[in-house]
Scaffold this motif. Structure first.
Motif, PDB file in Angstrom:
ATOM      1  N   ARG A 181       4.925  -3.916  -7.222  1.00  0.00           N
ATOM      2  CA  ARG A 181       4.106  -2.520  -7.266  1.00  0.00           C
ATOM      3  C   ARG A 181       2.966  -2.529  -6.133  1.00  0.00           C
ATOM      4  O   ARG A 181       2.545  -3.555  -5.691  1.00  0.00           O
ATOM      5  CB  ARG A 181       3.747  -2.384  -8.669  1.00  0.00           C
ATOM      6  CG  ARG A 181       4.495  -2.256  -9.798  1.00  0.00           C
ATOM      7  CD  ARG A 181       4.010  -1.942 -11.212  1.00  0.00           C
ATOM      8  NE  ARG A 181       5.046  -2.061 -12.292  1.00  0.00           N
ATOM      9  CZ  ARG A 181       5.963  -1.218 -12.506  1.00  0.00           C
ATOM     10  NH1 ARG A 181       5.888  -0.063 -11.784  1.00  0.00           N
ATOM     11  NH2 ARG A 181       7.100  -1.442 -13.180  1.00  0.00           N
ATOM     12  N   ALA A 182       2.471  -1.441  -5.926  1.00  0.00           N
ATOM     13  CA  ALA A 182       1.472  -1.198  -4.902  1.00  0.00           C
ATOM     14  C   ALA A 182       0.201  -1.962  -5.451  1.00  0.00           C
ATOM     15  O   ALA A 182      -0.129  -1.602  -6.526  1.00  0.00           O
ATOM     16  CB  ALA A 182       1.141   0.158  -4.515  1.00  0.00           C
TER      17      ALA A 182
ATOM     18  N   THR B 208       4.854   5.574   2.716  1.00  0.00           N
ATOM     19  CA  THR B 208       4.239   7.131   2.395  1.00  0.00           C
ATOM     20  C   THR B 208       5.406   7.842   1.343  1.00  0.00           C
ATOM     21  O   THR B 208       6.574   7.276   1.511  1.00  0.00           O
ATOM     22  CB  THR B 208       4.188   8.036   3.661  1.00  0.00           C
ATOM     23  OG1 THR B 208       5.357   8.432   4.199  1.00  0.00           O
ATOM     24  CG2 THR B 208       3.121   7.310   4.497  1.00  0.00           C
TER      25      THR B 208
ATOM     26  N   ILE C 259       0.902  -1.360   0.063  1.00  0.00           N
ATOM     27  CA  ILE C 259      -0.119   0.007   0.229  1.00  0.00           C
ATOM     28  C   ILE C 259       0.774   1.346  -0.137  1.00  0.00           C
ATOM     29  O   ILE C 259       1.892   1.293   0.702  1.00  0.00           O
ATOM     30  CB  ILE C 259      -0.785   0.036   1.171  1.00  0.00           C
ATOM     31  CG1 ILE C 259      -1.817  -1.264   1.275  1.00  0.00           C
ATOM     32  CG2 ILE C 259      -1.745   1.384   1.324  1.00  0.00           C
ATOM     33  CD1 ILE C 259      -2.382  -1.300   2.510  1.00  0.00           C
ATOM     34  N   GLU C 260       0.575   2.153  -0.785  1.00  0.00           N
ATOM     35  CA  GLU C 260       1.229   3.565  -0.982  1.00  0.00           C
ATOM     36  C   GLU C 260       0.279   4.487  -0.580  1.00  0.00           C
ATOM     37  O   GLU C 260      -0.914   4.534  -1.061  1.00  0.00           O
ATOM     38  CB  GLU C 260       1.657   3.708  -2.199  1.00  0.00           C
ATOM     39  CG  GLU C 260       3.213   3.072  -2.680  1.00  0.00           C
ATOM     40  CD  GLU C 260       3.606   3.361  -4.011  1.00  0.00           C
ATOM     41  OE1 GLU C 260       4.624   3.023  -4.287  1.00  0.00           O
ATOM     42  OE2 GLU C 260       2.678   4.372  -4.741  1.00  0.00           O
TER      43      GLU C 260
ATOM     44  N   HIS D  39      -4.351   8.624  -2.174  1.00  0.00           N
ATOM     45  CA  HIS D  39      -3.739  10.204  -2.441  1.00  0.00           C
ATOM     46  C   HIS D  39      -4.429  10.670  -1.205  1.00  0.00           C
ATOM     47  O   HIS D  39      -5.558  10.989  -1.255  1.00  0.00           O
ATOM     48  CB  HIS D  39      -4.147  10.644  -3.843  1.00  0.00           C
ATOM     49  CG  HIS D  39      -3.549  12.092  -3.979  1.00  0.00           C
ATOM     50  ND1 HIS D  39      -2.009  12.245  -4.311  1.00  0.00           N
ATOM     51  CD2 HIS D  39      -3.976  13.105  -3.759  1.00  0.00           C
ATOM     52  CE1 HIS D  39      -1.919  13.270  -4.540  1.00  0.00           C
ATOM     53  NE2 HIS D  39      -3.171  14.095  -4.077  1.00  0.00           N
TER      54      HIS D  39
ATOM     55  N   LYS E  21      -2.631  -1.365  -3.662  1.00  0.00           N
ATOM     56  CA  LYS E  21      -3.327  -0.126  -3.321  1.00  0.00           C
ATOM     57  C   LYS E  21      -2.972   1.195  -3.310  1.00  0.00           C
ATOM     58  O   LYS E  21      -1.855   1.266  -2.567  1.00  0.00           O
ATOM     59  CB  LYS E  21      -4.248  -0.516  -2.227  1.00  0.00           C
ATOM     60  CG  LYS E  21      -5.540   0.324  -2.153  1.00  0.00           C
ATOM     61  CD  LYS E  21      -6.786  -0.295  -3.143  1.00  0.00           C
ATOM     62  CE  LYS E  21      -7.948   0.729  -2.915  1.00  0.00           C
ATOM     63  NZ  LYS E  21      -8.914   0.344  -4.034  1.00  0.00           N
ATOM     64  N   ARG E  22      -3.366   2.194  -3.736  1.00  0.00           N
ATOM     65  CA  ARG E  22      -2.553   3.544  -3.553  1.00  0.00           C
ATOM     66  C   ARG E  22      -3.773   4.560  -3.238  1.00  0.00           C
ATOM     67  O   ARG E  22      -4.883   4.651  -3.635  1.00  0.00           O
ATOM     68  CB  ARG E  22      -1.983   3.875  -4.821  1.00  0.00           C
ATOM     69  CG  ARG E  22      -1.141   5.379  -4.817  1.00  0.00           C
ATOM     70  CD  ARG E  22      -0.520   5.744  -6.180  1.00  0.00           C
ATOM     71  NE  ARG E  22       0.529   4.848  -6.289  1.00  0.00           N
ATOM     72  CZ  ARG E  22       0.507   4.062  -7.460  1.00  0.00           C
ATOM     73  NH1 ARG E  22      -0.427   3.910  -8.178  1.00  0.00           N
ATOM     74  NH2 ARG E  22       1.836   3.075  -7.389  1.00  0.00           N
TER      75      ARG E  22
ATOM     76  N   ARG F 239       4.430   8.945  -6.434  1.00  0.00           N
ATOM     77  CA  ARG F 239       4.150   7.638  -6.643  1.00  0.00           C
ATOM     78  C   ARG F 239       5.120   6.821  -7.310  1.00  0.00           C
ATOM     79  O   ARG F 239       5.933   7.108  -8.107  1.00  0.00           O
ATOM     80  CB  ARG F 239       2.604   7.406  -7.388  1.00  0.00           C
ATOM     81  CG  ARG F 239       2.506   7.921  -8.638  1.00  0.00           C
ATOM     82  CD  ARG F 239       1.291   8.102  -9.225  1.00  0.00           C
ATOM     83  NE  ARG F 239       0.648   6.674  -9.571  1.00  0.00           N
ATOM     84  CZ  ARG F 239      -0.450   6.567 -10.097  1.00  0.00           C
ATOM     85  NH1 ARG F 239      -1.312   7.470 -10.109  1.00  0.00           N
ATOM     86  NH2 ARG F 239      -0.907   5.382 -10.445  1.00  0.00           N
TER      87      ARG F 239
ATOM     88  N   CYS G 192       0.263   8.472  -0.909  1.00  0.00           N
ATOM     89  CA  CYS G 192       0.822   9.470  -1.541  1.00  0.00           C
ATOM     90  C   CYS G 192       0.325  10.878  -1.162  1.00  0.00           C
ATOM     91  O   CYS G 192      -1.034  11.080  -0.951  1.00  0.00           O
ATOM     92  CB  CYS G 192       0.943   9.445  -3.101  1.00  0.00           C
ATOM     93  SG  CYS G 192       1.429   7.621  -3.741  1.00  0.00           S
TER      94      CYS G 192
END
Length: 407
Positions: A294-295, A281, A172-173, A300, A297-298, A285, A175
């Motif tokens: 890769r993430a 965090t 999970i990111e 913002h 889920k992202r 991205r 951003c």
């Protein structure tokens, strides 16, 4: 007839023979008991040494280890009762001229029953680890006072917690621009995840990764926070193998805050595993762009809406904003913070409980000068203003030190 004779032998001769055997082999049986008991005691002492070392490091001892030690203490105490000199002295009667057959049979029989129990305990002595690292005592400023429950942030925290509970989401990111509140948000996720004992076995958080983005430095911090030893002269590859073995079969959450560069987590020792979840965090991205990691889920994180910005400002500035003279100016100041939590908190804290109206007017005038600046530059200028408004010269070095840690 033969059937009845066999039954007579089965129910009389065999039991009698077994009881006689107990008396004849009493010394041998007690010797076996003593030997295996000493072996178990040695295993207990070895494990107890590891436990003492873990306690010294402030770690929590695993319940299964404590249960094993408790069982060993009970059975060795019982064994010692059988083997102590007083019991041995009762093996003979008539002033030592005649063996006490009843006591010999009793001791011999019970010793043969204790031996299998001791052997079973000894076979269970192998533990992959004896303790949990002191994860609940992170020196990271993770406190409830850091988190103000704003609707937009509550919503994101809930969504992240829901994703962490699903098997499909491992990366999970979060951003967003600097100062928008990413660190505060993941601190709250950390607290909720650490409090949910059924969700994760271990939860760790690394703040300000950008301050030292070196992969090996990150790896060492993760190893330490998981209660593992950082070995001298160990290669990064070797440490990664140990780390990977440590997280196998356990539910782990690793939170990496403020990551600026792409991270090869596989090289660190955190491969893509369904039991190992990563939350990080970043301002841009895509920092999980290695080896298809890769993430999943992202999220913002946007600036605060007007109502939330004012709610936060009011909480941080105190009751002084409720005064008629200050309230209108305070609202204008809060609006000029652009919805950035860091800016709102910085300015409001500088004006906290300030009752002099001219100070509020001066703050508004200075913030108006920042209107044409980019939002990041506006944050730095506001922080500089807060620094210049410190009355106590002794507080200024402390303010700068806090800035190094937070920024």
């Amino acid at each position: 007839m033969e059937y009845f004779l066999s039954k007579i032998g089965e129910y009389t001769i065999e039991p009698v023979g077994r009881q006689v055997g107990y008396m004849i082999h009493c010394k041998t049986n007690l010797g076996k008991l003593e030997a295996i008991a000493e072996t178990l005691k040695a295993a207990r002492e070895s494990l107890a040494t590891e436990v003492d070392a873990a306690k010294t490091r402030g770690e929590t001892i695993r319940p299964d280890v404590e249960l094993w030690l408790e069982k060993v203490n009970l059975i060795t105490a019982e064994t010692d009762e059988w083997l102590k000199d007083e019991s041995q002295a009762k093996l003979k009667c008539l002033h030592g001229f005649c063996p006490n057959l009843i006591i010999r049979r009793h001791l011999s029989r019970d010793s043969t029953k204790l031996v299998p129990e001791i052997v079973q305990l000894y076979e269970k002595r192998g533990f992959s680890s004896v303790s949990y690292g002191p994860h609940q005592k992170e020196v990271s400023g993770v406190t409830r006072n850091d988190y103000v429950a704003l609707p937009s942030r509550i919503s994101v925290v809930k969504k992240i917690m829901d994703e962490l509970k699903t098997s499909e989401t491992n990366r999970i990111e979060v951003c967003g621009m600097g100062g928008v509140g990413k660190t505060t948000l993941v601190k709250e996720v950390y607290k909720q995840a650490a409090e949910d004992k059924k969700l994760f076995d271990d939860v760790i958080i690394l703040l300000d990764v950008k301050q030292n983005p070196d992969l090996e430095a990150i790896q060492k911090k993760i190893v330490e926070k998981l209660g593992m030893e950082v070995l001298d002269n160990e290669t990064m590859h070797g440490r990664a193998s140990r780390l990977c073995a440590r997280i196998q079969g356990k539910m782990i959450l690793v939170i990496l805050d403020d990551v600026e560069e792409k991270l090869d987590l596989k090289l660190v020792g955190l491969p893509s595993l369904p039991t190992c979840k990563i939350l990080l965090t970043c301002r841009t991205r895509g920092v999980l762009g290695f080896h298809n990691m890769r993430a999943d889920k992202r999220f913002h994180l946007d600036v605060l809406v007007k109502e939330e910005a004012w709610s936060l400002f009011e909480k941080m500035a105190g009751d002084v904003v409720k005064q008629n003279g200050c309230r209108d100016i305070a609202i204008q100041i809060a609006e000029r913070c652009g919805g950035l939590p860091l800016l709102v908190v910085t300015v409001a804290s500088a004006l906290k409980d300030e009752s002099r109206l001219h100070v509020w007017k001066d703050a508004l005038r200075r913030l108006r000068r920042f209107d044409r600046e980019e939002i990041t530059e506006k944050v730095y200028l506001a922080v500089e203003w807060c620094y210049n408004n410190l009355d106590d010269e002794e507080l200024k070095p402390l303010f700068l030190l806090c800035g190094i840690v937070v920024c």
